[in-house]
Design a protein around this motif. Structure first.
Motif, PDB file in Angstrom:
ATOM      1  N   PHE A 105       0.831  -1.194   0.000  1.00  0.00           N
ATOM      2  CA  PHE A 105       0.000   0.000   0.000  1.00  0.00           C
ATOM      3  C   PHE A 105       0.872   1.253   0.000  1.00  0.00           C
ATOM      4  N   ALA A 106       1.887   1.287   0.855  1.00  0.00           N
ATOM      5  CA  ALA A 106       2.772   2.446   0.958  1.00  0.00           C
ATOM      6  C   ALA A 106       3.472   2.719  -0.372  1.00  0.00           C
ATOM      7  N   LYS A 107       3.886   1.665  -1.042  1.00  0.00           N
ATOM      8  CA  LYS A 107       4.546   1.820  -2.353  1.00  0.00           C
ATOM      9  C   LYS A 107       3.594   2.516  -3.331  1.00  0.00           C
ATOM     10  N   TYR A 108       2.353   2.054  -3.384  1.00  0.00           N
ATOM     11  CA  TYR A 108       1.370   2.690  -4.283  1.00  0.00           C
ATOM     12  C   TYR A 108       1.119   4.133  -3.862  1.00  0.00           C
ATOM     13  N   TYR A 109       0.869   4.330  -2.578  1.00  0.00           N
ATOM     14  CA  TYR A 109       0.568   5.656  -2.052  1.00  0.00           C
ATOM     15  C   TYR A 109       1.661   6.659  -2.420  1.00  0.00           C
ATOM     16  N   ASN A 110       2.903   6.264  -2.249  1.00  0.00           N
ATOM     17  CA  ASN A 110       4.025   7.172  -2.473  1.00  0.00           C
ATOM     18  C   ASN A 110       4.231   7.534  -3.943  1.00  0.00           C
ATOM     19  N   HIS A 111       3.725   6.714  -4.851  1.00  0.00           N
ATOM     20  CA  HIS A 111       3.941   6.964  -6.278  1.00  0.00           C
ATOM     21  C   HIS A 111       2.721   7.489  -7.019  1.00  0.00           C
ATOM     22  N   LEU A 112       1.556   7.402  -6.430  1.00  0.00           N
ATOM     23  CA  LEU A 112       0.332   7.837  -7.120  1.00  0.00           C
ATOM     24  C   LEU A 112       0.114   9.339  -6.976  1.00  0.00           C
ATOM     25  N   PRO A 113      -0.513   9.942  -8.006  1.00  0.00           N
ATOM     26  CA  PRO A 113      -0.914  11.348  -7.870  1.00  0.00           C
ATOM     27  C   PRO A 113      -1.975  11.487  -6.782  1.00  0.00           C
ATOM     28  N   LYS A 114      -1.923  12.584  -6.055  1.00  0.00           N
ATOM     29  CA  LYS A 114      -2.864  12.837  -4.964  1.00  0.00           C
ATOM     30  C   LYS A 114      -3.880  13.879  -5.412  1.00  0.00           C
ATOM     31  N   PRO A 115      -5.049  13.925  -4.837  1.00  0.00           N
ATOM     32  CA  PRO A 115      -5.572  13.113  -3.738  1.00  0.00           C
ATOM     33  C   PRO A 115      -5.986  11.708  -4.192  1.00  0.00           C
ATOM     34  N   ILE A 116      -5.945  10.808  -3.211  1.00  0.00           N
ATOM     35  CA  ILE A 116      -6.248   9.390  -3.449  1.00  0.00           C
ATOM     36  C   ILE A 116      -7.538   9.021  -2.739  1.00  0.00           C
ATOM     37  N   LEU A 117      -8.366   8.228  -3.410  1.00  0.00           N
ATOM     38  CA  LEU A 117      -9.563   7.639  -2.809  1.00  0.00           C
ATOM     39  C   LEU A 117      -9.269   6.173  -2.538  1.00  0.00           C
ATOM     40  N   LEU A 118      -9.498   5.736  -1.300  1.00  0.00           N
ATOM     41  CA  LEU A 118      -9.361   4.328  -0.927  1.00  0.00           C
ATOM     42  C   LEU A 118     -10.752   3.717  -0.874  1.00  0.00           C
ATOM     43  N   VAL A 119     -10.891   2.481  -1.384  1.00  0.00           N
ATOM     44  CA  VAL A 119     -12.199   1.833  -1.454  1.00  0.00           C
ATOM     45  C   VAL A 119     -12.127   0.418  -0.904  1.00  0.00           C
ATOM     46  N   CYS A 120     -13.057   0.084  -0.007  1.00  0.00           N
ATOM     47  CA  CYS A 120     -13.267  -1.294   0.448  1.00  0.00           C
ATOM     48  C   CYS A 120     -14.729  -1.414   0.893  1.00  0.00           C
ATOM     49  N   LYS A 121     -15.084  -2.462   1.587  1.00  0.00           N
ATOM     50  CA  LYS A 121     -16.494  -2.678   1.943  1.00  0.00           C
ATOM     51  C   LYS A 121     -17.040  -1.601   2.872  1.00  0.00           C
ATOM     52  N   SER A 122     -16.372  -1.370   3.994  1.00  0.00           N
ATOM     53  CA  SER A 122     -16.856  -0.379   4.960  1.00  0.00           C
ATOM     54  C   SER A 122     -15.899   0.800   5.121  1.00  0.00           C
ATOM     55  N   GLY A 123     -14.714   0.670   4.572  1.00  0.00           N
ATOM     56  CA  GLY A 123     -13.676   1.675   4.753  1.00  0.00           C
ATOM     57  C   GLY A 123     -12.664   1.273   5.804  1.00  0.00           C
ATOM     58  N   SER A 124     -12.959   0.236   6.571  1.00  0.00           N
ATOM     59  CA  SER A 124     -12.096  -0.168   7.690  1.00  0.00           C
ATOM     60  C   SER A 124     -10.736  -0.693   7.251  1.00  0.00           C
ATOM     61  N   ARG A 125     -10.703  -1.615   6.314  1.00  0.00           N
ATOM     62  CA  ARG A 125      -9.395  -2.192   5.944  1.00  0.00           C
ATOM     63  C   ARG A 125      -8.529  -1.175   5.219  1.00  0.00           C
ATOM     64  N   SER A 126      -9.137  -0.319   4.388  1.00  0.00           N
ATOM     65  CA  SER A 126      -8.365   0.736   3.722  1.00  0.00           C
ATOM     66  C   SER A 126      -7.816   1.719   4.751  1.00  0.00           C
ATOM     67  N   THR A 127      -8.630   2.070   5.734  1.00  0.00           N
ATOM     68  CA  THR A 127      -8.188   2.966   6.804  1.00  0.00           C
ATOM     69  C   THR A 127      -7.065   2.315   7.603  1.00  0.00           C
ATOM     70  N   ALA A 128      -7.186   1.020   7.876  1.00  0.00           N
ATOM     71  CA  ALA A 128      -6.139   0.297   8.611  1.00  0.00           C
ATOM     72  C   ALA A 128      -4.828   0.304   7.828  1.00  0.00           C
ATOM     73  N   LEU A 129      -4.889   0.074   6.527  1.00  0.00           N
ATOM     74  CA  LEU A 129      -3.681   0.106   5.698  1.00  0.00           C
ATOM     75  C   LEU A 129      -3.017   1.481   5.778  1.00  0.00           C
ATOM     76  N   PHE A 130      -3.823   2.514   5.603  1.00  0.00           N
ATOM     77  CA  PHE A 130      -3.292   3.880   5.646  1.00  0.00           C
ATOM     78  C   PHE A 130      -2.682   4.184   7.016  1.00  0.00           C
ATOM     79  N   ASN A 131      -3.432   3.913   8.079  1.00  0.00           N
ATOM     80  CA  ASN A 131      -2.956   4.231   9.431  1.00  0.00           C
ATOM     81  C   ASN A 131      -1.706   3.447   9.812  1.00  0.00           C
ATOM     82  N   GLN A 132      -1.648   2.171   9.444  1.00  0.00           N
ATOM     83  CA  GLN A 132      -0.467   1.374   9.766  1.00  0.00           C
ATOM     84  C   GLN A 132       0.754   1.861   8.991  1.00  0.00           C
ATOM     85  N   ALA A 133       0.564   2.153   7.697  1.00  0.00           N
ATOM     86  CA  ALA A 133       1.684   2.657   6.889  1.00  0.00           C
ATOM     87  C   ALA A 133       2.163   3.997   7.424  1.00  0.00           C
TER      88      ALA A 133
END
Length: 141
Positions: A105-133
């Motif tokens: 996730f961090a690799k993608y985040y660091n190379h993608l143009p911003k702003p970024i939209l994260l998508v999952c079922k409830s938002g929890s796993r995407s939020t967890a990825l972002f917060n952990q990174a």
């Protein structure tokens, strides 16, 4: 008296429905930082509206085959391409965010143009990825 009560009730219902609709069309995503927002359960109509809100990239963390998923990554890509938005498909099993998922996730985040939209079922796993990174210092902010 009964007809008047019914008319008032009907008017209240119409107003409540309008407010709920207005609220839902404006709050399709939640801001996590200046560069990142997250959204849960996706439909093609919802995604189309989100693509008009200025996102330059999307990371989809919900597997296509996950129960209850209403849209496929190919449908999302088709919509995003019309708005010239990049889409990365990084499926992560719900409740099973691993360290390798966070690093990817961090690799993608660091190379993608911003702003970024994260998508999952409830938002929890995407939020967890972002917060952990973020907490591990893996994100270039």
């Amino acid at each position: 008296m009964t007809n008047r009560f019914a008319a008032i009730l009907f008017g209240l219902c119409i107003n409540c429905t309008s407010l709920v609709y207005a609220e839902n069309t404006q709050n399709f995503s939640q801001l996590l930082s200046q560069n990142v927002s997250v959204s849960g359960q996706m439909t093609t109509a919802k995604f189309d509206q989100l693509m008009h809100q200025g996102f330059k990239s999307v990371i989809v963390n919900r597997p296509d085959e996950e129960a209850g998923n209403q849209v496929s990554i190919s449908q999302l890509r088709t919509i995003a391409e019309r708005s010239h938005v990049s889409v990365i498909y990084q499926p992560v099993d719900s409740g099973k965010v691993s360290q390798s998922d966070v690093a990817e996730f961090a690799k993608y985040y660091n190379h993608l143009p911003k702003p970024i939209l994260l998508v999952c079922k409830s938002g929890s796993r995407s939020t967890a990825l972002f917060n952990q990174a973020k907490s591990q210092g893996l994100l270039n902010e």
